[in-house]
Design an enzyme around this catalytic site. Structure first.
Site, short mmCIF file in Angstrom:
data_model
loop_
_atom_site.label_atom_id
_atom_site.label_comp_id
_atom_site.label_asym_id
_atom_site.label_seq_id
_atom_site.Cartn_x
_atom_site.Cartn_y
_atom_site.Cartn_z
N THR A 1 0.68 -1.24 0.09
CA THR A 1 0.13 -0.02 -0.36
C THR A 1 1.29 1.48 0.31
O THR A 1 0.88 2.20 -0.14
CB THR A 1 -0.45 0.11 1.02
OG1 THR A 1 0.14 -0.29 2.37
CG2 THR A 1 -1.87 -1.10 1.59
N LEU B 1 -2.89 5.13 0.60
CA LEU B 1 -4.42 4.29 -0.16
C LEU B 1 -4.80 3.13 0.51
O LEU B 1 -4.38 2.28 -1.07
CB LEU B 1 -4.89 5.20 -1.55
CG LEU B 1 -6.59 4.76 -1.72
CD1 LEU B 1 -6.98 5.84 -0.29
CD2 LEU B 1 -6.44 6.26 -2.91
N HIS B 2 -4.47 2.69 1.49
CA HIS B 2 -4.22 1.21 2.03
C HIS B 2 -5.61 0.58 1.59
O HIS B 2 -5.49 -0.29 0.83
CB HIS B 2 -4.07 1.66 3.33
CG HIS B 2 -3.43 1.90 3.95
ND1 HIS B 2 -2.11 1.76 4.04
CD2 HIS B 2 -3.42 3.21 4.92
CE1 HIS B 2 -1.14 2.61 5.20
NE2 HIS B 2 -2.19 3.39 5.05
N ASP B 3 -6.89 0.69 1.88
CA ASP B 3 -7.99 0.09 2.06
C ASP B 3 -8.33 -0.27 0.17
O ASP B 3 -8.87 -1.42 0.12
CB ASP B 3 -8.71 0.19 2.70
CG ASP B 3 -8.69 0.15 4.34
OD1 ASP B 3 -7.86 -0.52 4.28
OD2 ASP B 3 -9.19 0.80 4.88
N CYS C 1 -6.91 -1.13 -1.65
CA CYS C 1 -6.04 -1.97 -2.78
C CYS C 1 -6.42 -3.26 -2.57
O CYS C 1 -6.69 -4.10 -3.94
CB CYS C 1 -4.71 -2.34 -1.70
SG CYS C 1 -3.97 -0.75 -2.79
#
Ligand code: CA
Length: 311
Positions: free
Chosen positions: A193, A239-241, A243
């Protein structure tokens, strides 16, 4: 036929973008959202989950509240990273649709039991709800089509402590239980991420879509202002989630390997650390597919294109 998913989530700015991306994808059918305690207390994450669905005109999708407390001691939320309301600079009207009465853990169990091996579970927060479901009904580990977890880190180490990523550190006992459950896990760690950075140019392309969800997403993708806890302003924002959702839509953008992941539950220094056995020296069998690389330009092109289809 669209792929049915349940999203367990603690919105949360990047969670909100992930939910919008899922709603924008005709390949996915969102069966429901289960709110988790995490970035914020449960009463705020379940409210935010309902508000995001209403923003997208999808308030018919059920929102169930999960567990208000972590399995592990301590109660470390992350308002400093998501703003006090949890959605950064974005303010949404109070949602009109009611929270469903059924507990989120029971919704997870019953929905998975009703369609064995066909539903994918997307885990965007601490793993408390999923671990609790696995304690209550261990057989559901074998009834998920896939469990895609945003969390943990290997070479990237941590973002909450020097050793641990936020979701794993918030509830390490839950994380350890999930990784030991036999569920078919795909792990999206910080190593991946941190390659997905919302630069001003990428945010600008989302804002330029001109629809209300694109405008909201562009706000959610922007780093929050420093708060009373002294957040350092960063020029770009991982922008972690989203992904997790992008992995379902375009796995060809991702690269990964199978390995064993174990979660530290005892050491105060490394609590919540995900120890990845890259060289297979532990003798423990692989229990996760760990995604290590992503085509970030491809990711932002997909995100921007899909968000354009929302109101
Ligand atoms: Ca999250």
């Amino acid at each position: 036929m669209p792929r049915p998913i349940i999203i367990d989530t603690d919105p949360g700015t990047d969670d909100a973008v992930a939910i919008l991306l899922a709603l924008a994808a005709p390949e996915l059918e969102v069966l429901g959202l289960v709110a988790a305690a995490g970035n914020l207390p449960l009463r705020l994450t379940e409210r935010n989950a309902r508000a995001i669905l209403e923003l997208a005109g999808r308030s018919e999708i059920p929102v169930h509240a999960g567990c208000p407390r972590f399995m592990s001691p301590g109660n470390n939320t992350a308002e400093h990273a998501h703003g006090d309301g949890g959605l950064g600079h974005l303010e949404l009207p109070p949602p009109r649709a009611a929270l469903r009465r059924e507990h989120g853990v029971d919704f997870l169990i019953e929905t998975l039991r009703g369609a064995p091996r066909s539903i994918t579970v997307c885990a965007l927060g601490p793993l408390t709800n999923i671990a609790t479901a696995l304690v209550k009904a261990p057989e559901i580990a074998g009834q998920m089509a896939e469990l895609v977890v945003m969390g943990g880190a290997s070479h990237a180490l941590g973002n909450t402590t020097p050793a641990a990523e936020f979701n794993m550190h918030a509830d390490p006992f839950a994380a350890a239980l999930v990784f030991d459950s036999g569920a078919p896990i795909t792990m999206i760690p910080l190593d991946l991420t941190h390659q997905v950075l919302s630069t001003p140019e990428r945010i600008g392309r989302v804002r330029a879509l001109g629809n209300r969800c694109g405008e909201a997403a562009s706000v959610l993708m922007s780093p929050p202002q420093p708060t009373k806890r002294g957040q350092v302003k960063r020029p770009t924002y991982a922008l972690h989630d989203p992904c997790v959702i992008a992995y379902l839509l375009a796995p060809e953008l991702f690269e990964g390997v199978e390995a064993n992941v174990a979660v530290e539950t005892q050491s105060p220094l490394t609590l919540g650390m995900t120890v990845v056995d890259w060289r297979a020296v532990s003798g423990r069998p692989p229990n996760a597919r760990i995604m290590t690389k992503i085509d970030a330009d491809g990711f932002y092109a997909l995100l921007t294109e899909r968000l354009a289809s929302l109101p």
